[in-house]
Design a protein around this motif. Structure first.
Motif, short mmCIF file in Angstrom:
data_model
loop_
_atom_site.label_atom_id
_atom_site.label_comp_id
_atom_site.label_asym_id
_atom_site.label_seq_id
_atom_site.Cartn_x
_atom_site.Cartn_y
_atom_site.Cartn_z
N ASP A 171 4.52 -4.25 -14.22
CA ASP A 171 3.70 -3.09 -13.83
C ASP A 171 3.94 -2.64 -12.39
O ASP A 171 3.64 -1.50 -12.04
CB ASP A 171 2.22 -3.42 -14.01
N TRP A 172 4.42 -3.55 -11.56
CA TRP A 172 4.62 -3.24 -10.14
C TRP A 172 5.70 -4.15 -9.59
O TRP A 172 5.74 -5.35 -9.92
CB TRP A 172 3.32 -3.44 -9.37
N VAL A 173 6.59 -3.58 -8.78
CA VAL A 173 7.70 -4.35 -8.20
C VAL A 173 7.71 -4.13 -6.69
O VAL A 173 7.99 -3.03 -6.22
CB VAL A 173 9.06 -3.93 -8.79
N GLY A 174 7.41 -5.18 -5.94
CA GLY A 174 7.56 -5.16 -4.49
C GLY A 174 8.85 -5.85 -4.12
O GLY A 174 9.17 -6.92 -4.64
N MET A 175 9.65 -5.25 -3.20
CA MET A 175 10.97 -5.76 -2.87
C MET A 175 11.07 -6.08 -1.38
O MET A 175 10.52 -5.36 -0.54
CB MET A 175 12.04 -4.73 -3.25
N CYS A 215 12.90 2.33 -9.47
CA CYS A 215 12.69 1.02 -10.10
C CYS A 215 11.82 0.09 -9.26
O CYS A 215 11.23 -0.85 -9.78
CB CYS A 215 14.04 0.35 -10.38
N GLY A 216 11.78 0.32 -7.95
CA GLY A 216 10.93 -0.47 -7.06
C GLY A 216 9.72 0.34 -6.64
O GLY A 216 9.76 1.57 -6.57
N ASP A 217 8.62 -0.36 -6.36
CA ASP A 217 7.39 0.32 -5.96
C ASP A 217 7.21 0.39 -4.45
O ASP A 217 6.70 1.37 -3.93
CB ASP A 217 6.19 -0.36 -6.60
N GLU A 218 7.60 -0.68 -3.74
CA GLU A 218 7.44 -0.68 -2.29
C GLU A 218 8.42 -1.68 -1.69
O GLU A 218 8.86 -2.63 -2.35
CB GLU A 218 6.00 -1.02 -1.90
N GLU A 275 -4.77 12.50 3.42
CA GLU A 275 -5.90 12.69 4.34
C GLU A 275 -7.15 13.16 3.60
O GLU A 275 -8.27 12.87 4.01
CB GLU A 275 -5.52 13.68 5.44
N VAL A 276 -6.97 13.87 2.52
CA VAL A 276 -8.09 14.26 1.67
C VAL A 276 -8.62 13.04 0.93
O VAL A 276 -9.83 12.80 0.87
CB VAL A 276 -7.66 15.36 0.67
N ILE A 277 -7.71 12.27 0.35
CA ILE A 277 -8.12 11.07 -0.40
C ILE A 277 -8.92 10.12 0.48
O ILE A 277 -9.96 9.60 0.06
CB ILE A 277 -6.87 10.37 -0.98
N ASP A 278 -8.46 9.92 1.72
CA ASP A 278 -9.15 8.98 2.61
C ASP A 278 -10.57 9.40 2.91
O ASP A 278 -11.40 8.55 3.29
CB ASP A 278 -8.37 8.85 3.93
N ARG A 279 -10.89 10.67 2.73
CA ARG A 279 -12.22 11.15 3.09
C ARG A 279 -13.25 11.04 1.96
O ARG A 279 -14.41 11.37 2.17
CB ARG A 279 -12.13 12.59 3.61
N PHE A 280 -12.82 10.58 0.78
CA PHE A 280 -13.86 10.37 -0.25
C PHE A 280 -13.77 9.00 -0.92
O PHE A 280 -14.71 8.61 -1.62
CB PHE A 280 -13.84 11.50 -1.30
N VAL A 281 -12.67 8.26 -0.74
CA VAL A 281 -12.62 6.92 -1.33
C VAL A 281 -13.16 5.90 -0.32
O VAL A 281 -13.29 6.19 0.87
CB VAL A 281 -11.19 6.53 -1.76
N ASP A 282 -13.48 4.72 -0.81
CA ASP A 282 -13.95 3.65 0.08
C ASP A 282 -12.91 3.35 1.15
O ASP A 282 -11.70 3.46 0.92
CB ASP A 282 -14.24 2.38 -0.72
N ALA A 283 -13.38 2.95 2.32
CA ALA A 283 -12.50 2.77 3.48
C ALA A 283 -11.35 1.82 3.17
O ALA A 283 -11.55 0.73 2.62
CB ALA A 283 -13.32 2.23 4.66
N ASP A 284 -10.14 2.24 3.52
CA ASP A 284 -8.93 1.42 3.42
C ASP A 284 -8.68 0.88 2.02
O ASP A 284 -8.08 -0.18 1.84
CB ASP A 284 -8.99 0.24 4.41
N SER A 285 -9.12 1.62 1.00
CA SER A 285 -8.99 1.11 -0.36
C SER A 285 -7.85 1.75 -1.15
O SER A 285 -7.58 1.34 -2.28
CB SER A 285 -10.30 1.31 -1.13
N PHE A 286 -7.18 2.75 -0.58
CA PHE A 286 -6.14 3.44 -1.35
C PHE A 286 -4.87 2.61 -1.36
O PHE A 286 -4.25 2.37 -0.32
CB PHE A 286 -5.87 4.82 -0.78
N PHE A 287 -4.46 2.15 -2.53
CA PHE A 287 -3.24 1.36 -2.73
C PHE A 287 -2.23 2.26 -3.41
O PHE A 287 -2.26 2.46 -4.62
CB PHE A 287 -3.55 0.13 -3.60
N GLU A 288 -1.34 2.84 -2.61
CA GLU A 288 -0.40 3.81 -3.16
C GLU A 288 0.72 3.11 -3.93
O GLU A 288 1.18 2.03 -3.56
CB GLU A 288 0.19 4.68 -2.05
N VAL A 289 1.15 3.73 -5.01
CA VAL A 289 2.21 3.19 -5.87
C VAL A 289 3.43 4.11 -5.78
O VAL A 289 3.30 5.34 -5.84
CB VAL A 289 1.71 3.09 -7.33
N LYS A 290 4.60 3.52 -5.63
CA LYS A 290 5.87 4.27 -5.51
C LYS A 290 5.78 5.35 -4.43
O LYS A 290 6.14 6.51 -4.65
CB LYS A 290 6.26 4.88 -6.86
N ALA A 291 5.33 4.94 -3.26
CA ALA A 291 5.09 5.91 -2.18
C ALA A 291 6.35 6.55 -1.65
O ALA A 291 6.30 7.65 -1.07
CB ALA A 291 4.34 5.21 -1.03
#
Length: 506
Positions: A171-175, A215-218, A275-291
């Motif tokens: 489901d997720w590949v960190g390299m 193929c890699g996520d981060e 910057e929009v996402i950060d203003r309505f989700v819980d602090a420091d909770s956004f875990f971006e995938v394939k950024a």
């Protein structure tokens, strides 16, 4: 066990636990230290320690398998030992991996893969390649586990040849930068077969896979960083498809302010949707995938008042947020993962549509777009759509338009929904009349008049009056509105199966 054999067994156990000398790989953490970083202290229970113990230098036959805990949750682990035959797969190595995957399937355990393997051990090809308990059985089990339990891969080194598919089924590949690689054939083999000369980094390196192939996520700078990210990711996922992610203590967003120009009024002006996402989700909770891949689309997991949601957002700062081939695939896969693990979806629309032109049509934008629409339409988790500024053309559909049954379609003030932009629709409707006007000033005035008429047709009040939009929400109230609406959807259930499965576009 005889008295004579007891010291020999204990000695072999000590040798296996010690492993081979890993000091010549100064930038790599030994495999048992990787496991210690991953798991809660004192929770590791290992199987097959004495595999191939009769052969010197074959500690645990190059792979460690067992169970442990991450944040108190039981997980299964496969960890290749790069110091033993480069982590290559032989008969017992493969058998150990099969056994732990069978246990994960039976007990519904999330699986962590700490991959560092040169691929199949060619000196043992009958052991790993041909039979029913060969490497193909590993992939069969990975596919069987897909959507049943989270599968998370930390790629510390190579994942070569057929073994390159092990990360691909997770489901997720960190390299790890500089060490991690995925490739079906080495540069040497590729040159022999095709005549192409390339480097390992160009063909299968971490940055290439994270930014070009998808193929890699981060990409991470070290072994410990990728393991830390994998541990963190598990907190957003349930133990299995039968559960929902655990709720956490809510945190207010940071920053709390919402500047008036955060989303520019000019629909052509770019801004960073993060910057929009950060203003309505819980602090420091956004875990971006394939950024780093298909960056015109932003996807990731976040917490909203303590509950996990999946976010699919157009990124106006990159190629105007239009949907391309890769960004459609990126969204489709993320949506599918969220639906598999009971994670509600939030779509943030600021989309001019799908990209058009001869080149993009030749790449198959229609079929790739169809994959995205199929994934979105098939997802049964609660979905909510927010129009941040504009939603045009088929991009509006792909980003979960009302016809795809979101629980609600919300819009920020000043948003527009239309088949195309006022400028494009004016040109489409009046192209010949515009060409027939010789006077430049007259032509400019005519075009401005018609653009204004087309813009009025996309007026938000008119759209809302037709029940296209369920609520117009001021930006500073967006978090509260989303929390209330997702809470109202709690307790949702899936529909009874109506077929075996959809037929996904190619």
């Amino acid at each position: 066990m005889t008295e004579e054999s007891r010291p020999q067994v204990l000695e072999r156990m000590e040798v296996a636990l010690a492993g081979n000398d890993a000091s010549r790989w100064a930038d790599k953490i030994p495999v048992r230290d990787r496991i210690a970083l991953l798991l809660d202290p004192g929770t590791w229970v290992e199987d097959g320690l004495l595999a191939n113990a009769t052969v010197d230098g074959m500690a645990a036959d190059g792979v460690l398998t067992g169970v442990g805990e991450v944040h108190g949750r039981k997980v299964a682990v496969i960890a290749h030992d790069f110091a033993v035959k480069a982590g290559s797969w032989g008969a017992l190595n493969v058998e150990k991996q099969i056994r732990i995957l069978e246990r994960a399937d039976r007990d519904l355990l999330p699986v962590f893969y700490l991959v560092d393997s040169a691929g199949g051990r060619l000196t043992d090809q009958y052991g790993f390649f041909h039979g029913r308990r060969g490497a193909s059985r590993i992939f069969q089990l990975q596919v069987a586990l897909s959507g049943r339990v989270p599968q998370i891969c930390c790629l510390h080194g190579p994942s070569a040849a057929g073994g390159a598919y092990m990360p691909a089924f997770t489901d997720w590949v960190g390299m790890v930068a500089g060490n991690a690689s995925m490739y079906l054939a080495s540069p040497r083999v590729a040159e022999k077969v095709t005549g192409e000369r390339t480097t390992l980094e160009e063909m299968g390196g971490a940055m290439m896979h994270a930014s070009v192939s998808g193929c890699g996520d981060e990409v991470f700078d070290s072994d410990w960083e990728v393991v830390a990210a994998a541990r963190h990711l598990l907190g957003y996922l349930p133990d299995s498809w039968e559960q929902a992610p655990a709720r956490r203590e809510p945190l207010p967003p940071t920053p709390l302010d919402w500047p008036a120009d955060l989303i520019p009024e000019d629909p052509q002006a770019g801004y960073d949707v993060r910057e929009v996402i950060d203003r309505f989700v819980d602090a420091d909770s956004f875990f971006e995938v394939k950024a780093r891949w298909a960056t015109e689309m932003v996807v990731g997991l976040a917490r909203l008042d303590g509950d996990v949601v999946g976010i699919v957002a157009n990124q106006p700062s990159v190629r105007s947020g239009a949907i391309f081939v890769d960004s459609a695939d990126k969204a489709a896969r993320f949506i599918s993962m969220c639906d598999a693990y009971n994670i509600p979806l939030l779509f943030l629309q600021d989309v001019p549509g799908f990209m058009v032109g001869a080149a993009i049509e030749r790449q198959g934008i229609i079929r790739h777009g169809a994959k995205m629409v199929t994934a979105m339409a098939s997802a049964e988790v609660p979905k909510i759509t927010v129009v941040l500024r504009k939603a045009y053309a088929a991009g509006y559909y792909a980003m979960c338009a009302p016809g795809f049954e979101p629980r609600a379609t919300l819009a920020l003030p000043g948003s527009a929904i239309a088949p195309m932009s006022p400028e494009a629709s004016t040109n489409a409707i009046y192209a010949r009349r515009i060409e027939a006007i010789d006077d430049p000033e007259e032509r400019e005035a005519f075009v401005a008049e018609k653009i204004a008429e087309q813009a009025a047709g996309a007026d938000l009040v008119d759209v809302a009056s037709r029940l296209v939009v369920d609520a117009v929400v001021p930006p500073r109230q967006l978090r509260a509105e989303l929390v209330a609406r997702f809470r109202a959807a709690a307790g949702w259930t899936r529909l009874p199966p109506r077929r075996h499965h959809v037929i996904s576009p190619v």
